[in-house]
Design an enzyme around this catalytic site. Structure first.
Site, mmCIF file in Angstrom:
data_model
loop_
_atom_site.group_PDB
_atom_site.id
_atom_site.type_symbol
_atom_site.label_atom_id
_atom_site.label_comp_id
_atom_site.label_asym_id
_atom_site.label_seq_id
_atom_site.Cartn_x
_atom_site.Cartn_y
_atom_site.Cartn_z
ATOM 1 N N ASP A 185 0.869 -1.174 0.000
ATOM 2 C CA ASP A 185 0.000 0.000 0.000
ATOM 3 C C ASP A 185 0.905 1.223 0.000
ATOM 4 O OD1 ASP A 185 -2.325 1.761 0.441
ATOM 5 O OD2 ASP A 185 -3.339 -0.112 0.935
ATOM 6 N N HIS A 258 -2.848 3.495 -4.472
ATOM 7 C CA HIS A 258 -2.231 2.925 -3.268
ATOM 8 C C HIS A 258 -0.819 2.390 -3.567
ATOM 9 C CE1 HIS A 258 -5.607 3.272 -0.472
ATOM 10 N NE2 HIS A 258 -6.409 2.934 -1.467
ATOM 11 N N GLU A 322 -9.954 2.946 -4.786
ATOM 12 C CA GLU A 322 -9.543 4.304 -4.421
ATOM 13 C C GLU A 322 -8.364 4.810 -5.257
ATOM 14 O OE1 GLU A 322 -10.874 4.199 0.249
ATOM 15 O OE2 GLU A 322 -8.893 3.409 -0.242
#
Ligand code: ACM
Length: 526
Positions: A185, A258, A322
């Site tokens: 991440d 990410h 995201e």
């Protein structure tokens, strides 16, 4: 709804348990026999190891022979190939006879492995100090859902390979079968990639970590560097540990968002919207994403190529959540790439990339799975599986995705995000990301609710999420995972035959002691 009380405090409750008189006991050396393919020998060896470790029983595995009764006989009646979605049958029948001992019969080694976990729970009440005691009974059992998983984020906080094995051991005890390992991440890259050594060398070290909640201003910092990564040798050990328990490891490399830790190591793969100089030291969503130019796509494929060699399971998780489009909207380079590829919108950058990766996975005999954002945009290959998480986004239409052919794993925030608080008042709980997910609420989860009846066959199962922004220690991880994972295991194992919450709570009181006896720092009280 099955309102009958499930005996012996087994968690999750088996499909059917009948209680008989008496018990089987042995206090000397105990043979665990196996008959069937070699995979049954491996389960017998695991059970013998468990009996030695749990109860000090002098147990050894041996091939079944006419002579000498075994304390536990494992009988594997077939050797099936995985089904089209990669799963083996997991049903088993466990019988305990006071005279002849225990027997687990199953059509696959996976079924034997589930029966072994039930046997360990049955034995806990009376066994110990070298003696094995099992109540006479007959258990007939099979899971309602094929994917019963837990996810662990090791990026935000690193957990050692030993801690990861322990996490897998505990989920296996709940007859769960999938471990989703969130390996990368923005805040840390945690797996050695030989072709790109800086991913681990540079990408695994965060100079500082936010202290307190990220919504609290001004931000405060703990200046202790945070790092750690798994060598490929560590990964092999974890995968083998899981495989012995018939748990599949699903690795996640989250892309195209990410990715700040990777971009810190190899800046050339970034979109260049907001230059990344170091591994991200705050939580939340970054606007810097992958450039997705041809060299970047080749980089991603090379990374996955190494993962294919490490992870034998079918499913490879590409994340996909995201990923803001800002960088692709606002950089000239991205505009040029989009024009060259004939893409109509910045969002199509991600769906173009996911489609290429899906083809690539398929060529290698793997199946792509991603968070539900991979449904946005165009051209998602129907063979890609979708992990549904955004229950708070009403526009996510999981029924439509299922009807389009995608297999679905239900991981909604509203029932399965175990990084949320678990009791009120939250001020008396350890700091968490937010939300509230109580034990009864997790137990009330129905993965099929809200999915059109004709689309329900596409649901593989469900999974609990352990995001670790605010979980830095093993004890805290235990506390957030248990007992909510017990409730989720029961939801996924029992399906529509789930017992009442009152019955679950009664069994949990005993089961909590089983966990505590192993050093699990679970949350007490409901
Ligand atoms: C997620 O929670 N961002 C999948």
């Amino acid at each position: 709804m099955n309102t009958a009380s499930s005996p012996f405090d087994l968690v999750p409750a088996p499909a059917s348990v009948s209680v008989a008189d008496g018990s089987f006991s042995t206090s000397g050396p105990a043979a665990v026999s196996w008959s069937g393919p070699d995979s049954s020998r491996e389960v017998a060896e695991l059970l013998a190891e468990y009996l030695r470790g749990d109860f000090g029983v002098a147990a050894a595995a041996a091939a079944a022979s006419g002579a000498g009764a075994a304390a536990v006989a494992l009988v594997q009646t077939a050797d099936p190939a995985p089904d089209a979605d990669g799963f083996l049958p997991e049903e088993y029948v466990l019988t305990v006879d006071p005279a002849s001992g225990a027997r687990i019969e199953a059509p696959s080694a996976a079924g034997l492995a589930r029966g072994v976990q039930t046997l360990r729970q049955l034995a806990r009440a009376g066994s110990g100090a070298g003696a094995l005691v099992l109540p006479a009974c007959r258990v007939e059992d099979a899971p309602a859902f094929r994917w019963r998983g837990l996810h662990l984020d090791v990026s935000r906080h690193f957990f050692s390979a030993d801690d990861v094995c322990r996490f897998i051991e505990l989920l296996a005890q709940h007859r769960m079968n999938m471990f989703h390992w969130h390996l990368t991440d923005d805040q840390g890259w945690r797996i050695e990639i030989k072709r790109y050594p800086k991913l681990a060398q540079v990408g695994s070290v965060r100079a500082r970590t936010l202290a307190g909640h990220h919504s609290k201003w001004p931000h405060r910092w703990d200046d202790t560097p945070h790092g750690g990564f798994y060598t490929q040798e560590d990964v092999r050990r974890v995968v083998a540990f899981a495989a012995r328990r018939h748990v599949t490891v699903v690795p996640e490399i989250d892309m195209p968002g990410h990715m700040e830790a990777a971009i810190a190591a190899y800046p050339e793969i970034g979109a260049g919207y907001a230059p990344v100089r170091s591994v991200r030291d705050r939580w939340g969503i970054s606007k810097e994403v992958l450039s997705l130019d041809d060299a970047c796509v080749a980089f991603c494929k090379n990374v996955w190529e190494e993962l294919f060699a490490l992870f034998p399971g079918l499913y490879m998780h590409i994340g996909g959540d995201e990923a803001p489009t800002t960088a692709w909207e606002e950089t000239e380079k991205a505009q040029r790439i989009m024009a060259a590829r004939g893409l109509s919108s910045p969002r199509a950058m991600q769906s173009w990339f996911t489609a290429r990766m899906s083809e690539f996975f398929r060529e290698r005999g793997k199946r792509l799975i991603g968070w539900d954002e991979i449904l946005e945009g165009e051209e998602l290959d129907p063979s890609s599986a979708v992990m549904y998480w955004r229950s708070h986004h009403k526009e996510v239409d999981i029924s439509a995705a299922a009807k389009a052919g995608h297999k679905i794993v239900c991981a909604p925030t509203s029932f399965t995000y175990f990084d949320y608080y678990q009791a009120e008042p939250v001020s008396e709980e350890p700091l968490a990301i937010g939300g509230l997910l109580t034990l009864p609420h997790v137990f009330s989860f129905d993965p099929l609710a809200g999915i059109a009846p004709e689309a329900r066959g596409a649901v593989l199962g469900g999974q609990g999420q352990l995001w670790t922004e605010y979980i830095a220690t093993r004890d805290h991880l235990d506390y957030m995972t248990y007992p909510r994972a017990c409730a989720l295991a029961e939801v996924l194992w029992c399906g529509s035959k789930k017992p009442t919450f009152a019955d679950f709570r009664r069994r949990l009181a005993v089961h909590a002691e089983r966990l505590a006896a192993q050093g699990v720092r679970l949350r007490r009280g409901v």
